[in-house]
Design a protein around this motif. Structure first.
Motif, PDB file in Angstrom:
ATOM      1  N   LYS A  88     118.793  96.733  35.722  1.00  0.00           N
ATOM      2  CA  LYS A  88     119.928  97.637  35.475  1.00  0.00           C
ATOM      3  C   LYS A  88     121.182  96.856  35.083  1.00  0.00           C
ATOM      4  N   ARG A  89     120.999  95.958  34.098  1.00  0.00           N
ATOM      5  CA  ARG A  89     122.120  95.168  33.580  1.00  0.00           C
ATOM      6  C   ARG A  89     122.281  95.450  32.093  1.00  0.00           C
ATOM      7  N   GLY A  90     123.371  94.963  31.594  1.00  0.00           N
ATOM      8  CA  GLY A  90     123.602  95.074  30.155  1.00  0.00           C
ATOM      9  C   GLY A  90     124.129  96.439  29.763  1.00  0.00           C
ATOM     10  N   ASP A  91     124.121  96.665  28.492  1.00  0.00           N
ATOM     11  CA  ASP A  91     124.667  97.881  27.893  1.00  0.00           C
ATOM     12  C   ASP A  91     123.807  99.101  28.254  1.00  0.00           C
ATOM     13  N   LEU A  92     124.450 100.150  28.706  1.00  0.00           N
ATOM     14  CA  LEU A  92     123.750 101.370  29.105  1.00  0.00           C
ATOM     15  C   LEU A  92     122.960 101.955  27.935  1.00  0.00           C
ATOM     16  N   GLN A  93     123.535 101.938  26.741  1.00  0.00           N
ATOM     17  CA  GLN A  93     122.839 102.488  25.574  1.00  0.00           C
ATOM     18  C   GLN A  93     121.544 101.727  25.304  1.00  0.00           C
ATOM     19  N   ASP A  94     121.576 100.408  25.411  1.00  0.00           N
ATOM     20  CA  ASP A  94     120.370  99.606  25.206  1.00  0.00           C
ATOM     21  C   ASP A  94     119.312  99.935  26.253  1.00  0.00           C
ATOM     22  N   ARG A  95     119.747 100.123  27.500  1.00  0.00           N
ATOM     23  CA  ARG A  95     118.801 100.464  28.556  1.00  0.00           C
ATOM     24  C   ARG A  95     118.174 101.839  28.322  1.00  0.00           C
ATOM     25  N   LEU A  96     118.956 102.785  27.808  1.00  0.00           N
ATOM     26  CA  LEU A  96     118.419 104.114  27.508  1.00  0.00           C
ATOM     27  C   LEU A  96     117.417 104.054  26.361  1.00  0.00           C
ATOM     28  N   VAL A  97     117.704 103.234  25.363  1.00  0.00           N
ATOM     29  CA  VAL A  97     116.766 103.049  24.243  1.00  0.00           C
ATOM     30  C   VAL A  97     115.475 102.420  24.767  1.00  0.00           C
ATOM     31  N   THR A  98     115.605 101.445  25.648  1.00  0.00           N
ATOM     32  CA  THR A  98     114.430 100.800  26.238  1.00  0.00           C
ATOM     33  C   THR A  98     113.618 101.817  27.032  1.00  0.00           C
ATOM     34  N   GLU A  99     114.298 102.662  27.782  1.00  0.00           N
ATOM     35  CA  GLU A  99     113.603 103.682  28.558  1.00  0.00           C
ATOM     36  C   GLU A  99     112.858 104.658  27.655  1.00  0.00           C
ATOM     37  N   ALA A 100     113.482 105.053  26.571  1.00  0.00           N
ATOM     38  CA  ALA A 100     112.813 105.943  25.620  1.00  0.00           C
ATOM     39  C   ALA A 100     111.597 105.251  25.009  1.00  0.00           C
ATOM     40  N   ARG A 101     111.738 103.975  24.727  1.00  0.00           N
ATOM     41  CA  ARG A 101     110.615 103.209  24.165  1.00  0.00           C
ATOM     42  C   ARG A 101     109.473 103.105  25.175  1.00  0.00           C
ATOM     43  N   LEU A 102     109.813 102.974  26.454  1.00  0.00           N
ATOM     44  CA  LEU A 102     108.787 102.929  27.496  1.00  0.00           C
ATOM     45  C   LEU A 102     107.993 104.237  27.535  1.00  0.00           C
ATOM     46  N   SER A 146     107.499 106.258  25.017  1.00  0.00           N
ATOM     47  CA  SER A 146     106.788 106.546  23.769  1.00  0.00           C
ATOM     48  C   SER A 146     105.802 105.461  23.341  1.00  0.00           C
ATOM     49  N   ASN A 147     105.841 104.298  23.968  1.00  0.00           N
ATOM     50  CA  ASN A 147     104.994 103.184  23.532  1.00  0.00           C
ATOM     51  C   ASN A 147     104.188 102.645  24.716  1.00  0.00           C
ATOM     52  N   GLU A 199     101.911 100.350  24.980  1.00  0.00           N
ATOM     53  CA  GLU A 199     101.807  98.887  25.042  1.00  0.00           C
ATOM     54  C   GLU A 199     103.092  98.279  25.621  1.00  0.00           C
ATOM     55  N   PHE A 200     104.222  98.775  25.188  1.00  0.00           N
ATOM     56  CA  PHE A 200     105.509  98.305  25.703  1.00  0.00           C
ATOM     57  C   PHE A 200     105.627  98.637  27.192  1.00  0.00           C
ATOM     58  N   LYS A 201     105.162  99.825  27.574  1.00  0.00           N
ATOM     59  CA  LYS A 201     105.187 100.234  28.980  1.00  0.00           C
ATOM     60  C   LYS A 201     104.313  99.308  29.819  1.00  0.00           C
ATOM     61  N   GLU A 202     103.144  98.940  29.314  1.00  0.00           N
ATOM     62  CA  GLU A 202     102.250  98.021  30.029  1.00  0.00           C
ATOM     63  C   GLU A 202     102.903  96.651  30.187  1.00  0.00           C
ATOM     64  N   ASN A 203     103.555  96.171  29.132  1.00  0.00           N
ATOM     65  CA  ASN A 203     104.267  94.895  29.212  1.00  0.00           C
ATOM     66  C   ASN A 203     105.362  94.952  30.275  1.00  0.00           C
ATOM     67  N   ALA A 204     106.074  96.066  30.329  1.00  0.00           N
ATOM     68  CA  ALA A 204     107.136  96.231  31.322  1.00  0.00           C
ATOM     69  C   ALA A 204     106.554  96.257  32.731  1.00  0.00           C
ATOM     70  N   ARG A 205     105.406  96.899  32.883  1.00  0.00           N
ATOM     71  CA  ARG A 205     104.764  96.954  34.198  1.00  0.00           C
ATOM     72  C   ARG A 205     104.382  95.553  34.665  1.00  0.00           C
ATOM     73  N   TRP A 206     103.829  94.740  33.778  1.00  0.00           N
ATOM     74  CA  TRP A 206     103.452  93.376  34.157  1.00  0.00           C
ATOM     75  C   TRP A 206     104.673  92.508  34.437  1.00  0.00           C
ATOM     76  N   GLN A 207     105.724  92.720  33.667  1.00  0.00           N
ATOM     77  CA  GLN A 207     106.952  91.962  33.907  1.00  0.00           C
ATOM     78  C   GLN A 207     107.542  92.343  35.266  1.00  0.00           C
ATOM     79  N   GLU A 208     107.502  93.615  35.600  1.00  0.00           N
ATOM     80  CA  GLU A 208     108.012  94.067  36.898  1.00  0.00           C
ATOM     81  C   GLU A 208     107.179  93.452  38.032  1.00  0.00           C
ATOM     82  N   LYS A 209     105.857  93.404  37.858  1.00  0.00           N
ATOM     83  CA  LYS A 209     104.991  92.781  38.864  1.00  0.00           C
ATOM     84  C   LYS A 209     105.340  91.298  39.031  1.00  0.00           C
ATOM     85  N   ALA A 210     105.567  90.619  37.914  1.00  0.00           N
ATOM     86  CA  ALA A 210     105.915  89.196  37.964  1.00  0.00           C
ATOM     87  C   ALA A 210     107.226  88.996  38.718  1.00  0.00           C
TER      88      ALA A 210
END
Length: 89
Positions: free
Chosen positions: A17-31, A33-34, A36-47
């Motif tokens: 929850k850092r950085g520009d709010l707009q960028d985080r919202l775009v990332t959330e929308a990408r999660l 809709s995508n 593969e991106f969601k899976e990458n985020a899940r693994w990064q969160e686990k790490a």
């Protein structure tokens, strides 16, 4: 910067929850809709979670080592006596 590093940074900002709010919202929308991106985020969160647990474990080891030194070595006998006298009252 390579695309994968940019993605890692975007996911990191979203997770922490850092950085520009707009960028985080775009990332959330990408999660949403995508898959593969969601899976990458899940693994990064686990790490990140594993790194956090490892850090806590190492900190606990350090605290235990200091506690052992303070209360079980003759070098700190006066400190031990003072602490024990506080709790004898």
């Amino acid at each position: 910067m390579r695309t994968s590093l940019i993605e890692i940074k975007k996911i990191e900002n979203w997770l922490l929850k850092r950085g520009d709010l707009q960028d985080r919202l775009v990332t959330e929308a990408r999660l949403l809709s995508n898959p593969e991106f969601k899976e990458n985020a899940r693994w990064q969160e686990k790490a990140y979670h594993l790194v956090h647990l490892y850090g806590r474990e190492k900190l606990l080891e350090e605290i235990n080592a200091i506690e052992y030194q303070l209360f079980h070595t003759s070098k700190y006998k006066s400190f031990q006596d003072r602490v024990r006298s506080i709790f004898k009252r």
